[in-house]
Design a protein around this motif. Structure first.
Motif, mmCIF file in Angstrom:
data_model
loop_
_atom_site.group_PDB
_atom_site.id
_atom_site.type_symbol
_atom_site.label_atom_id
_atom_site.label_comp_id
_atom_site.label_asym_id
_atom_site.label_seq_id
_atom_site.Cartn_x
_atom_site.Cartn_y
_atom_site.Cartn_z
ATOM 1 N N GLU A 57 32.027 32.015 39.437
ATOM 2 C CA GLU A 57 31.443 32.640 38.255
ATOM 3 C C GLU A 57 32.512 33.436 37.515
ATOM 4 O O GLU A 57 33.296 34.158 38.127
ATOM 5 C CB GLU A 57 30.312 33.586 38.676
ATOM 6 C CG GLU A 57 29.670 34.334 37.523
ATOM 7 C CD GLU A 57 28.606 35.304 37.987
ATOM 8 O OE1 GLU A 57 27.461 35.127 37.569
ATOM 9 O OE2 GLU A 57 28.936 36.215 38.766
ATOM 10 N N VAL A 59 32.743 36.205 34.398
ATOM 11 C CA VAL A 59 31.978 37.087 33.519
ATOM 12 C C VAL A 59 32.952 37.772 32.583
ATOM 13 O O VAL A 59 33.914 38.407 33.032
ATOM 14 C CB VAL A 59 31.186 38.148 34.325
ATOM 15 C CG1 VAL A 59 30.472 39.116 33.390
ATOM 16 C CG2 VAL A 59 30.209 37.486 35.276
ATOM 17 N N ASP A 68 34.540 35.698 40.087
ATOM 18 C CA ASP A 68 33.860 35.817 41.383
ATOM 19 C C ASP A 68 33.752 37.279 41.817
ATOM 20 O O ASP A 68 33.980 37.630 42.971
ATOM 21 C CB ASP A 68 34.559 34.973 42.448
ATOM 22 C CG ASP A 68 34.441 33.487 42.173
ATOM 23 O OD1 ASP A 68 33.518 33.093 41.432
ATOM 24 O OD2 ASP A 68 35.265 32.717 42.692
#
Length: 115
Positions: A57, A59, A68
């Protein structure tokens, strides 16, 4: 960190190098050479680049980038990011990293058997 190998590990390495037969005793004069070969191999292993991995992930929140859950540790230029969202597969983020120096080294050509 001191280098430490068991006698069994040293004998196994000597056998794999073809210096002795499997299960035979290692002559004392060869012990240092075998330990040096083992230490060299261990050092080379530690300095190899880790295998690339797919981020679970990413973001992006303002100037903060988490990969992460970990903060991205490098400076990112104030340039537009190219973000490709693919809900059915792998998404991508393209950004511009800042560096004091950049060096590009052409990789060694791979033998035909590795293609």
């Amino acid at each position: 960190m001191p280098i430490s190998y068991t006698d069994q590990q040293i004998r196994e390495k000597a056998a794999s190098l073809g210096l002795i037969q499997e299960g035979a005793d290692l002559p004392r004069q060869l012990r240092g050479k075998v330990v040096a070969a083992m230490a060299y191999g261990d050092a080379a292993e530690r300095h190899q680049a880790p295998e690339p991995q797919l981020a679970g992930e990413i973001v992006i929140h303002g100037s903060s980038i988490l990969i992460d859950g970990e903060h991205f540790p490098w400076l990112v230029a104030a340039q537009p990011m190219d973000i490709g969202l693919n809900p059915d597969g792998v998404s991508t983020v393209r950004l511009t990293l800042m560096a004091a120096s950049v060096q590009v080294i052409r990789p060694e050509p791979r033998p035909e058997s590795e293609h």
